[in-house]
Design a protein around this motif. Structure first.
Motif, PDB file in Angstrom:
ATOM      1  N   TYR A  95    -109.152  34.658  22.819  1.00  0.00           N
ATOM      2  CA  TYR A  95    -109.942  34.123  23.740  1.00  0.00           C
ATOM      3  C   TYR A  95    -111.343  34.435  23.472  1.00  0.00           C
ATOM      4  O   TYR A  95    -112.361  33.929  23.765  1.00  0.00           O
ATOM      5  CB  TYR A  95    -109.528  34.098  25.183  1.00  0.00           C
ATOM      6  N   ARG A  96    -111.282  35.774  22.819  1.00  0.00           N
ATOM      7  CA  ARG A  96    -112.575  36.125  22.483  1.00  0.00           C
ATOM      8  C   ARG A  96    -113.395  35.322  21.472  1.00  0.00           C
ATOM      9  O   ARG A  96    -114.382  35.101  21.500  1.00  0.00           O
ATOM     10  CB  ARG A  96    -112.782  37.728  22.247  1.00  0.00           C
ATOM     11  N   GLN A  97    -112.290  35.166  20.483  1.00  0.00           N
ATOM     12  CA  GLN A  97    -112.842  34.483  19.278  1.00  0.00           C
ATOM     13  C   GLN A  97    -113.198  33.227  19.605  1.00  0.00           C
ATOM     14  O   GLN A  97    -114.174  32.517  18.926  1.00  0.00           O
ATOM     15  CB  GLN A  97    -111.769  34.448  18.226  1.00  0.00           C
ATOM     16  N   MET A  98    -112.704  32.462  20.812  1.00  0.00           N
ATOM     17  CA  MET A  98    -113.097  31.264  20.944  1.00  0.00           C
ATOM     18  C   MET A  98    -114.281  31.271  22.163  1.00  0.00           C
ATOM     19  O   MET A  98    -114.702  30.253  22.770  1.00  0.00           O
ATOM     20  CB  MET A  98    -111.917  30.493  21.740  1.00  0.00           C
ATOM     21  N   LEU A  99    -114.701  32.519  22.338  1.00  0.00           N
ATOM     22  CA  LEU A  99    -115.850  32.699  23.170  1.00  0.00           C
ATOM     23  C   LEU A  99    -115.666  32.183  24.641  1.00  0.00           C
ATOM     24  O   LEU A  99    -116.534  31.842  25.361  1.00  0.00           O
ATOM     25  CB  LEU A  99    -117.036  32.059  22.738  1.00  0.00           C
ATOM     26  N   MET A 100    -114.205  32.364  25.103  1.00  0.00           N
ATOM     27  CA  MET A 100    -113.904  31.844  26.277  1.00  0.00           C
ATOM     28  C   MET A 100    -113.837  33.009  27.209  1.00  0.00           C
ATOM     29  O   MET A 100    -112.844  33.544  27.600  1.00  0.00           O
ATOM     30  CB  MET A 100    -112.755  31.092  26.510  1.00  0.00           C
ATOM     31  N   THR A 101    -115.205  33.540  27.570  1.00  0.00           N
ATOM     32  CA  THR A 101    -115.122  35.195  28.241  1.00  0.00           C
ATOM     33  C   THR A 101    -114.479  35.192  29.475  1.00  0.00           C
ATOM     34  O   THR A 101    -113.824  36.029  29.914  1.00  0.00           O
ATOM     35  CB  THR A 101    -116.586  35.522  28.072  1.00  0.00           C
ATOM     36  N   PRO A 102    -114.484  34.216  30.317  1.00  0.00           N
ATOM     37  CA  PRO A 102    -113.792  34.241  31.579  1.00  0.00           C
ATOM     38  C   PRO A 102    -112.391  34.697  31.323  1.00  0.00           C
ATOM     39  O   PRO A 102    -111.644  35.336  32.017  1.00  0.00           O
ATOM     40  CB  PRO A 102    -114.227  33.091  32.185  1.00  0.00           C
ATOM     41  N   LYS A 103    -111.910  33.512  30.439  1.00  0.00           N
ATOM     42  CA  LYS A 103    -110.453  33.967  30.064  1.00  0.00           C
ATOM     43  C   LYS A 103    -110.081  35.240  29.757  1.00  0.00           C
ATOM     44  O   LYS A 103    -109.038  36.022  30.064  1.00  0.00           O
ATOM     45  CB  LYS A 103    -109.768  33.072  29.129  1.00  0.00           C
ATOM     46  N   VAL A 104    -110.886  35.855  28.737  1.00  0.00           N
ATOM     47  CA  VAL A 104    -110.762  37.215  28.420  1.00  0.00           C
ATOM     48  C   VAL A 104    -110.626  38.128  29.470  1.00  0.00           C
ATOM     49  O   VAL A 104    -109.785  39.044  29.653  1.00  0.00           O
ATOM     50  CB  VAL A 104    -111.869  37.602  27.563  1.00  0.00           C
ATOM     51  N   PHE A 105    -111.585  38.179  30.390  1.00  0.00           N
ATOM     52  CA  PHE A 105    -111.577  38.908  31.533  1.00  0.00           C
ATOM     53  C   PHE A 105    -110.292  38.958  32.511  1.00  0.00           C
ATOM     54  O   PHE A 105    -109.722  39.829  32.746  1.00  0.00           O
ATOM     55  CB  PHE A 105    -112.799  38.769  32.471  1.00  0.00           C
TER      56      PHE A 105
END
Lengths: 263, 288, 268
Positions: free
Chosen positions: C223-233
């Motif tokens: 998800y970081r690579q997809m820049l979906m930061t909320p999901k990373v968190f």
């Protein structure tokens, strides 16, 4: 081994080395049965690669780079960890309020923070530093708090009845009393930090396509994905191990010097 | 007073024990040429200053240690190792922390030789009996760390007795208790040993203690040891009538015996605590 | 220095309510600060607001994605831990009991131990490739040493008096091992297992981040690579929670198996 004669001591050393030597010999034997083009690592080739890497200086510079980051990150974390630990150990209020946050972050591994660190700091040294600092922080903090809690409260009370200022009590009574635990914490933290830097450099190397972060971990990744050389990887692994040992021994020595009264 | 025609239950002949210090290679003589005969049903106390080898002797009788010279015989057979026939009660009780009271008392019965001929029910009955005997009914499921010192001592005693040994070896079992508990347990010990029963039904007991009054209260004979090296100084026969619990301390002979034994130990005891020997001389009492 | 003499309310029930209150209060402050930082930072990709993160967390939970990755990671962890225990505990007992075995084996152990599990990643990637085996191998390796060392220590610190007492009850060699040595060493072994778990759980993130197509570690990187930061968190939170819950489980196992020890490995 002090009460052994020379012969017994030699025998003891012999027993120590039997298994490792046997395994390495078996490894070499297995490697020699493989076709000549095989990429599999072999002890002799590993030694040869070690020589190559040392002569070009790349091994040394990578090690120094990694160590530099570790020391810096560890230093930052220790300062913060000890300061915070002393505060938390001394004040129930501070401890109560910070404890939930700290305990929540503890199960979150340093590497889990990596993607966030990359988002915030890119794929270079700052990220590696952040991971190392995060990893070192907890052992230092937790052991400092533990150390302070083990300081005999009566000593503190006695000092207060002698009119000694709070600051002096902190530096002259609490700090020395907590020192064994604090030093244990720093030794553990340094070990964790070393592991963390390798992991961080490895991962960053993997994500940034092998460019620019430097360090042993990065070097290992390059030898895995680009200039594929398993023997070099083994060399790097050995270096990781040796440095870890040296760090640990160094810290134990420092411990002995700073705390001569401990058994 | 002791009749030599029945063969002694326990015989020590010229028992010597020396220890070799691993680092320095020096040897220390802990016990030197100790000879003693103990009859069946006798209660023997061993007293002496610190370091006189009392515990060493007990360990050798128990078979946990081997004499450097001399022989220890039980029922005419040489002692070669530990066994359930010589039960030991250790100074710090040596209870298994992971077992409850019930588990500890039954430990030997369930895992060792004492209970081999019993079935499960008989074993459980025996365990319950001895827990009852020492007054711990109701505490069967507690762990040692939940018990007081006195209770732990009773568990150790129950375990010792449940294993049905021929000879009871007790190494300062009451040492860690407070004085009042000690008084209570001394009486208990005498009762359980069989003070009120005929001699033939009593167990043979060897009891080590620092407390001279305790020794005089409990024993048929008191073996007074001297230190450096450990050897028998004198064997004092305690001719106080039995049963003693509650009455012996006020018997006129009691104080005499205690003072006599103390006079044998006094000098060495002072030396042991690094004190001034001149203080060991009795002071003149002002009369009237 | 106020080594705070303030006492918390007397009864245990009241005290646990108070602890709960303090925790909630601390978290509230924490989230407030987070939100402030987010607002000041202005870049939602870098630092999303707490609300967004919880939204993402909720969504992931509902879709079952968290459960999916979490179960993969947890199963790998359990497998690795079981393997570590199966190998390290018997070995530890052997080394603890036989000085000779220790003399032969310990040098090898001490040579391998400083080489962290992570350092094995490239080589292991070569041998096992990306997949299930890699994380399990790394975790097995990482967990092995704490368990081994603690088992040896547990055997060594067995009270000699307990062994002596058992022998005076006529207990033979094998029963001595089973009924005295093992229970005596167990608390320390359990501490080793908890340490092994903590180390393995940290290692799994690294292993999955680099070398696995599934699992919590993989997810945060994905998800970081997809820049979906909320999901990373959200996934980072999941890693923390699962780790915490597993440790709770281990602690309760520890209490069940060694009720006489006070949880720090020390017995009475």
């Amino acid at each position: 081994m002090t009460n052994m004669n020379a012969g017994q001591r030699a025998a003891a050393w012999g027993r120590k080395l039997v298994l490792p030597v046997l395994l390495i010999a078996a490894w070499q034997f297995w490697a020699s049965t493989l076709p000549t083009g095989s990429p599999a690592p072999a002890p002799l080739k590993v030694l040869q690669t070690l020589g190559d890497l040392l002569s070009t200086g790349s091994l040394l510079s990578a090690t120094v780079q990694s160590l530099g980051r570790v020391v810096l990150g560890f230093a930052m974390a220790s300062v913060l960890g000890i300061a915070l630990g002393l505060m938390m150990g001394a004040s129930q209020a501070v401890r109560e309020n910070l404890d939930p946050i700290i305990e929540s972050f503890r199960p979150i591994a340093p590497m889990a923070i990596l993607p966030i660190a990359i988002l915030w700091l890119g794929t270079g040294t700052p990220t590696a530093l952040a991971i190392v600092a995060y990893a070192s922080f907890f052992p230092v903090l937790i052991n400092t708090v533990h150390g302070v809690s083990r300081v005999d409260r009566k000593l503190v009370l006695a000092s207060r009845t002698m009119g000694i200022s709070r600051w002096t009590i902190l530096t002259r009574v609490v700090l020395p009393g907590a020192l064994p635990s604090i030093l244990l914490g720093t030794r553990l933290a340094m070990g964790v930090a070393w592991t963390a830097i390798i992991a961080a450099e490895l991962a960053v190397g993997a994500k940034s396509g092998g460019g620019g972060s430097g360090g042993i971990g990065q070097m290992m990744f390059v030898f895995y994905a680009y200039n594929i050389d398993l023997n070099a990887i083994v060399v790097c692994m050995a270096v990781v191990g040796v440095v870890a040992l040296l760090i640990d021994q160094l810290f134990r020595l420092v411990e002995k010097r700073l705390i001569p009264w401990k058994a | 007073m002791s009749d030599n025609t029945p063969s002694p239950k326990l015989r020590l002949s010229g028992v010597t024990k020396s220890f070799l210090a691993p680092r320095t290679g020096l040897s220390t003589l802990a016990v030197a040429e100790m000879s003693l005969d103990i009859q069946t049903g006798e209660f023997i106390c061993i007293v002496g200053p610190s370091g006189c080898g009392k515990s060493t002797v007990l360990n050798m009788i128990a078979g946990l240690d081997v004499p450097t010279a001399g022989v220890i015989q039980k029922d005419g057979q040489a002692v070669t190792g530990p066994g359930a026939d010589r039960g030991v009660m250790f100074q710090d009780y040596a209870l298994m922390p992971w077992q409850t009271v019930e588990g500890n008392v039954g430990f030997g019965l369930r895992h060792g030789t004492p209970g081999q001929h019993l079935n499960k029910t008989q074993r459980n009955q025996r365990i319950a009996h001895f827990i009852d005997l020492v007054g711990l009914r109701g505490s069967e499921h507690k762990y040692p760390h939940q018990l007081s010192g006195g209770m732990r001592q009773r568990v150790a005693l129950a375990r010792l007795l449940a294993n049905g040994p021929d000879i009871l070896l007790l190494d300062e079992p009451l040492g860690a208790l407070d004085a009042q508990t000690r008084l209570i347990l001394q009486a208990e010990l005498l009762r359980i040993w069989g003070e009120t029963a005929p001699v033939t039904e009593r167990k043979t007991a060897i009891f080590i203690t620092h407390d001279i009054e305790e020794a005089v209260l409990l024993a048929d004979r008191v073996v007074v040891m001297s230190t450096n090296p450990g050897r028998v100084r004198e064997v004092v026969t305690i001719d106080l009538p039995r049963p003693r619990a509650g009455k012996a301390r006020t018997h006129p002979r009691f104080g005499v015996l205690v003072e006599h034994i103390w006079s044998l130990i006094r000098d060495e005891a002072y030396r042991a605590i690094g004190g001034d020997e001149s203080l060991a001389k009795p002071t003149e009492e002002a009369t009237a | 220095m106020g080594m705070a003499m303030t006492t918390s309310a007397g009864s245990p029930v009241l005290r646990s309510y108070r602890t709960l209150w303090v925790s909630l209060r601390s978290f509230a402050v924490f989230f407030a600060l987070w939100w402030l930082l987010h607002w000041w930072n202005g870049n939602p990709l870098q630092l999303p607001s707490p609300l967004k993160v919880f939204e993402a967390l909720w969504g992931l939970l509902r879709e079952g994605e968290i459960a999916e990755h979490a179960s993969v990671s947890t199963l790998r962890m359990l497998l690795a831990l079981s393997l570590s225990i199966l190998v390290a505990v018997p070995l530890g007992f052997w080394m603890g009991l036989s000085r000779l075995a220790e003399e032969f084996i310990d040098p090898l152990v001490e040579m391998l131990r400083p080489i962290s599990g992570i350092a094995w990643l490239p080589l292991a990637l070569f041998i096992f490739g990306v997949g299930d085996t890699l994380p399990v191998f790394i975790m097995f390796y990482v967990g092995f040493f704490p368990i081994l060392l603690n088992t040896v220590a547990g055997v060594r610190q067995t009270d000699a008096r307990l062994l002596a007492a058992a022998r005076t009850m006529g207990i033979g060699r094998w029963p001595l091992l089973v009924h005295v040595l093992v229970p005596s060493a167990l608390p320390t072994v359990m501490v080793g297992i908890r340490l092994a778990f903590a180390a393995s759980w940290a290692a799994i993130v690294a292993a999955e981040l680099i070398g696995s197509p599934t699992g919590l570690g993989f997810a945060i990187e994905w998800y970081r690579q997809m820049l979906m930061t909320p999901k990373v968190f959200a996934f980072i939170l999941a890693i923390g929670v699962v780790g915490y819950v597993c440790d709770l489980g281990l602690r309760s196992l520890q209490r069940r198996l060694t009720p006489w020890a006070d949880g720090t490995g020390a017995s009475s």
